[in-house]
Design an enzyme around this catalytic site. Structure first.
Site, PDB file in Angstrom:
ATOM      1  N   ASP A  10       5.791  33.659 -13.428  1.00  0.00           N
ATOM      2  CA  ASP A  10       7.161  33.777 -13.949  1.00  0.00           C
ATOM      3  C   ASP A  10       7.915  35.031 -13.504  1.00  0.00           C
ATOM      4  O   ASP A  10       8.611  35.669 -14.314  1.00  0.00           O
ATOM      5  CB  ASP A  10       7.135  33.715 -15.482  1.00  0.00           C
ATOM      6  CG  ASP A  10       6.648  32.382 -16.007  1.00  0.00           C
ATOM      7  OD1 ASP A  10       6.337  31.496 -15.198  1.00  0.00           O
ATOM      8  OD2 ASP A  10       6.556  32.232 -17.242  1.00  0.00           O
ATOM      9  N   ASP A  50       9.254  29.156 -15.231  1.00  0.00           N
ATOM     10  CA  ASP A  50       9.854  28.353 -16.291  1.00  0.00           C
ATOM     11  C   ASP A  50      10.990  27.555 -15.663  1.00  0.00           C
ATOM     12  O   ASP A  50      11.778  28.093 -14.863  1.00  0.00           O
ATOM     13  CB  ASP A  50      10.407  29.256 -17.394  1.00  0.00           C
ATOM     14  CG  ASP A  50       9.399  29.579 -18.475  1.00  0.00           C
ATOM     15  OD1 ASP A  50       8.235  29.166 -18.340  1.00  0.00           O
ATOM     16  OD2 ASP A  50       9.773  30.260 -19.452  1.00  0.00           O
ATOM     17  N   HIS A  52      13.372  25.070 -17.437  1.00  0.00           N
ATOM     18  CA  HIS A  52      13.759  24.356 -18.650  1.00  0.00           C
ATOM     19  C   HIS A  52      15.022  23.517 -18.481  1.00  0.00           C
ATOM     20  O   HIS A  52      15.958  23.933 -17.792  1.00  0.00           O
ATOM     21  CB  HIS A  52      14.013  25.361 -19.781  1.00  0.00           C
ATOM     22  CG  HIS A  52      12.824  26.159 -20.188  1.00  0.00           C
ATOM     23  ND1 HIS A  52      11.595  25.593 -20.458  1.00  0.00           N
ATOM     24  CD2 HIS A  52      12.667  27.503 -20.392  1.00  0.00           C
ATOM     25  CE1 HIS A  52      10.740  26.542 -20.807  1.00  0.00           C
ATOM     26  NE2 HIS A  52      11.360  27.703 -20.767  1.00  0.00           N
ATOM     27  N   SER A  58      13.402  25.310 -27.657  1.00  0.00           N
ATOM     28  CA  SER A  58      13.234  26.721 -28.019  1.00  0.00           C
ATOM     29  C   SER A  58      14.528  27.514 -27.933  1.00  0.00           C
ATOM     30  O   SER A  58      14.578  28.667 -28.365  1.00  0.00           O
ATOM     31  CB  SER A  58      12.187  27.379 -27.115  1.00  0.00           C
ATOM     32  OG  SER A  58      12.684  27.551 -25.796  1.00  0.00           O
ATOM     33  N   HIS A  95      17.371  30.511 -21.244  1.00  0.00           N
ATOM     34  CA  HIS A  95      16.800  31.199 -20.083  1.00  0.00           C
ATOM     35  C   HIS A  95      16.156  30.204 -19.127  1.00  0.00           C
ATOM     36  O   HIS A  95      15.716  29.132 -19.540  1.00  0.00           O
ATOM     37  CB  HIS A  95      15.762  32.245 -20.522  1.00  0.00           C
ATOM     38  CG  HIS A  95      14.551  31.649 -21.167  1.00  0.00           C
ATOM     39  ND1 HIS A  95      14.527  31.263 -22.500  1.00  0.00           N
ATOM     40  CD2 HIS A  95      13.315  31.346 -20.676  1.00  0.00           C
ATOM     41  CE1 HIS A  95      13.337  30.768 -22.795  1.00  0.00           C
ATOM     42  NE2 HIS A  95      12.582  30.795 -21.707  1.00  0.00           N
ATOM     43  N   LYS A 120       7.174  24.745 -14.812  1.00  0.00           N
ATOM     44  CA  LYS A 120       6.613  24.429 -16.120  1.00  0.00           C
ATOM     45  C   LYS A 120       7.708  24.460 -17.178  1.00  0.00           C
ATOM     46  O   LYS A 120       8.773  25.024 -16.971  1.00  0.00           O
ATOM     47  CB  LYS A 120       5.478  25.393 -16.490  1.00  0.00           C
ATOM     48  CG  LYS A 120       5.872  26.854 -16.604  1.00  0.00           C
ATOM     49  CD  LYS A 120       4.647  27.722 -16.826  1.00  0.00           C
ATOM     50  CE  LYS A 120       4.978  29.206 -16.883  1.00  0.00           C
ATOM     51  NZ  LYS A 120       5.698  29.603 -18.105  1.00  0.00           N
ATOM     52  N   GLU A 127       6.965  23.368 -25.839  1.00  0.00           N
ATOM     53  CA  GLU A 127       6.842  24.729 -25.314  1.00  0.00           C
ATOM     54  C   GLU A 127       5.662  24.775 -24.354  1.00  0.00           C
ATOM     55  O   GLU A 127       4.655  24.071 -24.532  1.00  0.00           O
ATOM     56  CB  GLU A 127       6.642  25.731 -26.459  1.00  0.00           C
ATOM     57  CG  GLU A 127       6.641  27.189 -26.023  1.00  0.00           C
ATOM     58  CD  GLU A 127       7.938  27.627 -25.360  1.00  0.00           C
ATOM     59  OE1 GLU A 127       8.095  27.312 -24.149  1.00  0.00           O
ATOM     60  OE2 GLU A 127       8.766  28.272 -26.014  1.00  0.00           O
ATOM     61  N   ALA A 165       5.299  37.626 -18.998  1.00  0.00           N
ATOM     62  CA  ALA A 165       5.001  38.900 -19.654  1.00  0.00           C
ATOM     63  C   ALA A 165       3.521  38.897 -20.034  1.00  0.00           C
ATOM     64  O   ALA A 165       2.953  37.853 -20.366  1.00  0.00           O
ATOM     65  CB  ALA A 165       5.875  39.077 -20.903  1.00  0.00           C
ATOM     66  N   CYS A 169       3.054  34.692 -21.313  1.00  0.00           N
ATOM     67  CA  CYS A 169       2.679  33.686 -20.311  1.00  0.00           C
ATOM     68  C   CYS A 169       1.497  34.108 -19.442  1.00  0.00           C
ATOM     69  O   CYS A 169       0.689  33.256 -19.050  1.00  0.00           O
ATOM     70  CB  CYS A 169       3.887  33.337 -19.451  1.00  0.00           C
ATOM     71  SG  CYS A 169       5.176  32.471 -20.388  1.00  0.00           S
TER      72      CYS A 169
END
Length: 223
Positions: A10, A50, A52, A58, A95, A120, A127, A165, A169
């Site tokens: 990420d 990520d 999304h 979320s 995000h 992902k 989530e 982080a 993740c």
């Protein structure tokens, strides 16, 4: 012969200063050690991101006030494979939305050295901190491909994990890699965290130690 893979977690614009929606302080600073790792003789290099949909469960905009404050509130998700199983997940600002600049891997990362990128968190109702499985441990279309199968097909037995982080993740990726049967190492110089306190990175390192996940330095690293 032991074959190793590098998993870069990420390293995206929305997780890095100065404009990231969920920027981790110093996030761009680890690009240099990560690029040093990418230049090493790993059998495979994989980057995760990520990815999304705009209506991800979320996101603060997808939950009703007053219980939609990012970083303060949570929402409940259910296991699609077991209706009686549910959990609370944190609410975040919007995000890493698919196709937006915030979802892109930062240009400081030498992406030409990455063999494959896995997206992902593509399921709006689920989530997903780890590229291996969702938060319930299910493998599904929430990830763009089966990472464990890809590593196994290429004869990988060891994984080295870096990214953002550390207590979120990166932690989940390392734990899931071990669950999949891989030997796991986390390279500390290639990790940035939100919380370096005892309840954040401290707790993560204790979990790693107990689980047999090794924290290593890039200095003298052999892959």
């Amino acid at each position: 012969m032991t074959k190793s893979a590098l998993l870069v977690v990420d390293m995206q614009e929305d997780f890095c200063p100065p404009h990231g929606a969920l920027a981790v302080a110093g996030g761009r600073d680890i690009a240099s050690p990560i690029n040093r790792l990418l230049a090493m003789s790993f059998a495979l290099t994989v980057a995760t991101r990520d990815w999304h949909p705009i209506d991800h469960i979320s996101f603060d905009i997808c939950n009703r006030p007053p219980n939609n404050k990012a970083f303060e509130c949570s929402t409940i998700i259910s296991n699609p494979q077991n209706a009686s199983d549910s959990m609370a997940i944190p609410i975040w600002p919007v995000h890493c939305v698919q196709g937006t600049p915030g979802a892109e891997i930062i240009p400081e990362i030498n992406i030409s050295q990455v063999n494959r990128v896995i997206n992902k968190g593509q399921d709006k109702g689920m989530e997903m901190f780890s590229p291996f499985a969702d938060t319930f441990g299910n493998k599904s279309g929430a990830a763009s491909f089966d990472l464990a199968a890809y590593l196994n097909e290429n004869g990988i037995s060891r994984t080295f994990v870096v990214g953002i982080a550390g207590e979120h993740c990166v932690r989940c990726t390392a734990i899931d890699a071990q669950k999949e049967g891989f030997e796991v190492y986390v390279v500390e110089e290639g990790v940035k965290c939100i919380d370096y306190g005892e309840d954040g990175w401290g707790a993560t390192k204790r979990h790693f130690q107990k689980a047999g996940i090794r924290l290593v330095s890039i200095v003298g690293l052999e892959v």
